[in-house]
Scaffold this active site. Structure first.
Site, PDB file in Angstrom:
ATOM      1  N   TYR A 144       0.844  -1.207   0.000  1.00 62.87           N
ATOM      2  CA  TYR A 144       0.000   0.000   0.000  1.00 62.87           C
ATOM      3  C   TYR A 144       0.875   1.251   0.000  1.00 62.87           C
ATOM      4  O   TYR A 144       0.725   2.126  -0.859  1.00 62.87           O
ATOM      5  CB  TYR A 144      -0.898  -0.037   1.233  1.00 62.87           C
ATOM      6  CG  TYR A 144      -1.904   1.082   1.339  1.00 62.87           C
ATOM      7  CD1 TYR A 144      -3.044   1.100   0.541  1.00 62.87           C
ATOM      8  CD2 TYR A 144      -1.723   2.109   2.263  1.00 62.87           C
ATOM      9  CE1 TYR A 144      -3.986   2.116   0.667  1.00 62.87           C
ATOM     10  CE2 TYR A 144      -2.664   3.126   2.391  1.00 62.87           C
ATOM     11  CZ  TYR A 144      -3.790   3.131   1.591  1.00 62.87           C
ATOM     12  OH  TYR A 144      -4.721   4.137   1.713  1.00 62.87           O
ATOM     13  N   ASN A 189     -14.310  -0.716  13.536  1.00 65.05           N
ATOM     14  CA  ASN A 189     -14.144  -1.872  14.427  1.00 65.05           C
ATOM     15  C   ASN A 189     -14.663  -1.571  15.827  1.00 65.05           C
ATOM     16  O   ASN A 189     -15.466  -2.318  16.381  1.00 65.05           O
ATOM     17  CB  ASN A 189     -12.655  -2.234  14.548  1.00 65.05           C
ATOM     18  CG  ASN A 189     -12.259  -3.357  13.604  1.00 65.05           C
ATOM     19  OD1 ASN A 189     -12.989  -3.703  12.698  1.00 65.05           O
ATOM     20  ND2 ASN A 189     -11.080  -3.924  13.820  1.00 65.05           N
ATOM     21  N   GLY A 206      -2.070   0.784  22.842  1.00 64.66           N
ATOM     22  CA  GLY A 206      -3.079   1.816  22.592  1.00 64.66           C
ATOM     23  C   GLY A 206      -2.527   3.232  22.695  1.00 64.66           C
ATOM     24  O   GLY A 206      -3.284   4.199  22.633  1.00 64.66           O
ATOM     25  N   PRO A 273       2.341   2.482  12.403  1.00 63.78           N
ATOM     26  CA  PRO A 273       2.934   3.787  12.741  1.00 63.78           C
ATOM     27  C   PRO A 273       2.602   4.214  14.175  1.00 63.78           C
ATOM     28  O   PRO A 273       1.478   4.017  14.641  1.00 63.78           O
ATOM     29  CB  PRO A 273       2.293   4.733  11.718  1.00 63.78           C
ATOM     30  CG  PRO A 273       1.898   3.859  10.580  1.00 63.78           C
ATOM     31  CD  PRO A 273       1.498   2.555  11.206  1.00 63.78           C
ATOM     32  N   GLN A 275       2.768   7.358  15.440  1.00 59.73           N
ATOM     33  CA  GLN A 275       2.066   8.649  15.569  1.00 59.73           C
ATOM     34  C   GLN A 275       1.732   9.190  14.180  1.00 59.73           C
ATOM     35  O   GLN A 275       2.402   8.884  13.205  1.00 59.73           O
ATOM     36  CB  GLN A 275       2.944   9.667  16.305  1.00 59.73           C
ATOM     37  CG  GLN A 275       4.319   9.815  15.689  1.00 59.73           C
ATOM     38  CD  GLN A 275       5.209  10.800  16.437  1.00 59.73           C
ATOM     39  OE1 GLN A 275       4.819  11.345  17.458  1.00 59.73           O
ATOM     40  NE2 GLN A 275       6.405  11.041  15.909  1.00 59.73           N
TER      41      GLN A 275
END
Ligand code: NAD
Ligand code: UDP
Length: 313
Positions: A144, A189, A206, A273, A275
């Site tokens: 991608y 989700n 998280g 990633p 951030q």
């Protein structure tokens, strides 16, 4: 009235874009292979005499006469673009070559839906358009990321070599109604999990961040960019700079749905990633564009949509 081609037009962003362009009185051709998109997303547009839905894969040449092309065809969710990575690269690269070739032949203006993923796992924060990025060329996200980077290269080479009128938008995480319930991206989700009372799946701790833009505002940015003069090519960041950790997003979704779902930690996918936040100074100055819809308000609208969808079964 312009005749406008939208590739990937029955996907999440594409369907909102087709709706907006039809609303402005244009003739819209939606080209789709239904990989992640669906007829349901554009069913409400089918009765318009100015809307045409064409089943076609952009990795093959297309012959239509149009004034403008929005090239959105490409699965955008990591789960879906990694399912058939070779096809993802083909869609980005061959798709870009075919659409640029079409634009060259019919002298159309062409806009590419590029992505914040061209910055990879960014070492610069927030990300400005002059940052070249930090992308793994051989990882699971590369089909991608590198596909989209190569598409940008093709756009700028067609511009330099063939004087094509191009616009490159680097879209940051966008959410809203018509995301597929099994899309796999974080906002849909979490909302679907919360509404079903299932565990909210947080990948990693998280603490990774994303900046979320509500779909209507993103579409407005795309249309404004397309309408700029020929000297404006981008690349231009389009997104909402308000940045949240994924944990904060989960907490907001739980609060707004009133769900009893528990948070469940899952392994962090490779090359996720850490951030991401757009610097939108260029879009603000050039387009007079600035998202104002707060995450909380956009989430409410998106929750309403999924609530109705899941209730309807
Ligand atoms: P989506 O998966 O809902 O839409 C993509 C659409 O392209 C689908 O309808 C799919 O069936 C179609 N498609 C895929 N391959 C195709 C092919 N070979 N030929 C024809 N159609 C094909 O995703 P989306 O969120 O609507 O993303 C639209 C575009 O915006 C993508 O190019 C994506 O990379 C870009 N983008 C989106 C976001 C976001 O947050 N939504 C962020 C950055 C970039
Ligand atoms: N994510 C998560 N739980 C999920 C789906 C995603 O914690 O059920 C995380 C994912 O690891 C990433 C962020 O949410 O850090 C955004 O993921 P998404 O797939 O929406 O888009 P990305 O920005 O990574 O392309």
């Amino acid at each position: 009235m312009k005749r406008i081609l939208v590739t990937g037009g029955a996907g999440f962003l594409g369907s909102h874009l087709c709706e907006r362009l039809l609303g402005e009185g244009h003739d819209v051709i939606c080209v789709e292979n239904f990989y992640t998109g669906s007829k349901a997303n554009v069913a409400h547009l089918m009765s318009s005499p100015y809307f045409e839905l064409v089943r076609h894969d952009v990795t093959f040449p297309l012959y239509v006469e149009v004034d403008e092309i929005y090239n959105l065809a490409c699965p955008a969710s990591p789960i879906h673009y990694q399912f058939d990575p070779v096809q993802t690269t083909k869609t980005s690269v061959h798709g870009a070559i075919n659409m640029l070739g079409l634009a060259k032949r019919v002298k159309a203006k062409i806009l590419q839906a590029s992505t914040s993923e061209v910055y990879g796992d960014p070492a610069v924060h927030p990300q400005r358009e002059d940052y070249w990025g930090n992308v793994n060329p051989i990882g699971v996200r590369s089909c991608y990321d590198e596909g989209k980077r190569c598409a940008e290269t093709l756009f700028f080479d067609y511009h330099r070599q063939h004087r094509l009128r191009i616009k490159v938008a680097r879209i940051f995480n966008t959410y809203g109604p018509r995301m597929h319930p099994n899309d796999g991206r974080v906002v849909s989700n979490f909302i679907v999990q919360a509404l079903k009372g299932e565990p909210i799946t947080i990948y990693g701790d998280g603490q990774q961040t994303r900046s979320f833009c509500y779909v209507d505002e993103l579409i407005d940015g795309l249309v404004r960019l397309m309408d700029t003069g020929d000297e404006i090519t981008g690349p231009m960041n389009l997104g909402n700079p308000n940045e949240f950790t994924i944990l904060e997003l989960a907490e907001q979704v739980i609060e707004l749905t009133g769900s009893k779902s528990a948070i469940e930690k899952r392994p962090l996918p490779q090359d996720d990633p850490t951030q991401r936040q757009p610097d939108i100074a260029y879009a603000r100055e050039t387009l007079g564009w600035e998202p104002v819809i707060q995450l909380r308000d956009g989430l409410r609208r998106t929750i309403d949509y999924f609530d109705r969808l899941l209730t309807a079964g």
